[in-house]
Design an enzyme around this catalytic site. Structure first.
Site, PDB file in Angstrom:
ATOM      1  N   ASP A  43       0.611  -0.960  -0.014  1.00 31.68           N
ATOM      2  CA  ASP A  43       0.041  -0.059  -0.092  1.00 31.68           C
ATOM      3  C   ASP A  43       0.903   1.370   0.473  1.00 31.68           C
ATOM      4  O   ASP A  43       2.157   1.224  -0.259  1.00 31.68           O
ATOM      5  CB  ASP A  43      -0.955   0.041   1.258  1.00 31.68           C
ATOM      6  N   HIS A  92      -3.729   5.880   3.818  1.00 30.91           N
ATOM      7  CA  HIS A  92      -4.433   4.908   3.033  1.00 30.91           C
ATOM      8  C   HIS A  92      -3.924   3.443   3.661  1.00 30.91           C
ATOM      9  O   HIS A  92      -4.423   2.647   4.091  1.00 30.91           O
ATOM     10  CB  HIS A  92      -4.228   4.610   1.727  1.00 30.91           C
ATOM     11  N   SER A 108     -11.698  -0.681  -0.647  1.00 31.41           N
ATOM     12  CA  SER A 108     -10.753  -0.754  -0.400  1.00 31.41           C
ATOM     13  C   SER A 108     -10.146  -0.550   1.604  1.00 31.41           C
ATOM     14  O   SER A 108      -9.300  -1.836   1.571  1.00 31.41           O
ATOM     15  CB  SER A 108      -9.891   0.562   0.042  1.00 31.41           C
TER      16      SER A 108
END
Length: 382
Positions: free
Chosen positions: A25, A82, A267
């Protein structure tokens, strides 16, 4: 976590112990209070990032994405945020009421495959898969497959870009990397994408591949599929996708700056499944590395979900379908279904030996313990 039945598995005594999850990520704020204790590189007093962290954004790529800022980070960081959020959903628990992860007893490692603006390249994604298959020191030396993680969460897509990347080509090297990862006994979990609600919107690697367990998103409070959750069939491969669905609407998890907040997207759904796998494999060591059996188990024990949307010639009223896959993941049902039900002794089914019931149970326990020990010797988690 209630929706996927994780607390019910915790009540059985399994929290993901002995399993290593991986984040491919934007990086991770490794010292966030919800995930610091679960970081494999932290022993409680000293951090060692060798074999536990890699920055893939410095890998050579013909495509230079906007905002590229390769600094070769030697410490797990996440300016974007994220990756910190998705890692929290896999393992997060600060011990002070912020129990946000499905498998708080598991350990995590990470590879940065997107820059601080959330852009990635095919070369960066491939570099991280290579690292996970055989983790290395911080300078890329002495690869050690014995330190590979058990499952990788991939909350990203690789769309075609104006810069010339051809990431949607099913024959590109990401296919080879994913297949090699699976062959190494590492499960690859990926988000389906946020291009719904039209059919055929599962359209970017790695979600489109057969070797990937692809996850759609729904709202945990309402049980309604998210409008943004991409539907199948998968572009280029024409596979039925997603494979399964998990909570992905307003999911609360860790944020950079040692805070917490809610985000929505597939996600957020896929790390629920990666965490669920950690619970399942922690409970049943004989399944570790057996990805075919694990996928079959998750599919067969999912809570069936249907709809009215027909995609790719597959009616939404059938199971599986191109909206929900096989349905909502139910990790408790998977753990219970994997329990041994019978043991054959010298060709006789255990049920034909009522006088030896205790012996049968003891033998099953010994076999399970031996399997767990054999795996731990081959794949250490420290």
């Amino acid at each position: 976590m209630i929706r996927i039945k994780a607390p019910d598995v915790w009540a059985l005594g399994f929290h993901g112990e002995g399993i290593v999850v991986a984040s491919g990520d934007t990086g991770v704020q490794w010292d966030h209070p919800a995930i610091k204790s679960q970081y494999r590189g932290w022993d409680g007093s000293v951090a060692d990032h060798n074999y536990n962290w890699h920055d893939g954004t410095c890998a050579s790529s013909p495509f230079i994405p906007p905002g590229n800022n390769c600094l070769w980070q030697l410490v797990p960081t996440d300016t974007h945020g994220h990756g910190t959020h998705t890692t929290g959903t896999m393992v997060g628990d600060d011990g002070a009421g912020n129990q946000i992860g499905a498998a708080p007893g598991a350990k995590w490692v990470a590879c940065k495959n997107m820059n601080d603006q959330g852009w990635g390249t095919r070369a960066w994604y491939a570099d991280c898969f290579q690292f996970f298959i055989a983790p290395t020191t911080l300078v890329g030396t002495n690869p050690n497959p014995a330190l590979a993680p058990d499952v990788i969460n991939n909350s990203w897509g690789c769309p075609p870009t104006s810069g010339g990347e051809n990431c949607d080509d099913p024959a590109n090297d990401l296919v080879n990397e994913v297949n090699a990862t699976r062959a190494a006994g590492i499960m690859v979990v990926a988000s389906a994408g946020n291009s719904g609600s039209a059919c055929g919107t599962v359209n970017t690697p790695i979600a489109i591949y057969d070797a990937v367990y692809t996850v759609g998103a729904f709202s945990a409070p309402t049980g309604v599929i998210a409008s943004f959750s991409s539907r199948g069939p998968a572009a280029f491969t024409n596979l039925l996708k997603p494979d399964i669905a998990a909570p992905g609407v307003s999911v609360r998890s860790s944020l950079v700056g040692s805070t917490y907040g809610s985000l929505s997207g597939t996600s957020m759904a896929s790390p629920h499944v990666a965490g669920a796998l950690a619970l399942l494999w922690s409970a049943h060591a004989f399944l570790v590395g057996d990805i075919d059996a694990t996928e079959t188990l998750f599919n067969s024990t999912a809570t069936p979900r249907t709809g009215t949307q027909d995609c790719g010639g597959v009616p939404g009223a059938t199971i599986p379908n191109n909206t929900w896959g096989h349905g909502e993941i139910n990790v408790l049902a998977a753990v219970q279904a994997a329990q041994p039900t019978a043991l054959t002794v010298s060709g006789l089914d255990a049920q034909t030996l009522p006088g030896n019931a205790l012996l049968v149970v003891m033998a099953a326990a010994v076999l399970a313990a031996a399997g767990a020990l054999a795996w731990r010797v081959r794949r250490p988690t420290a």
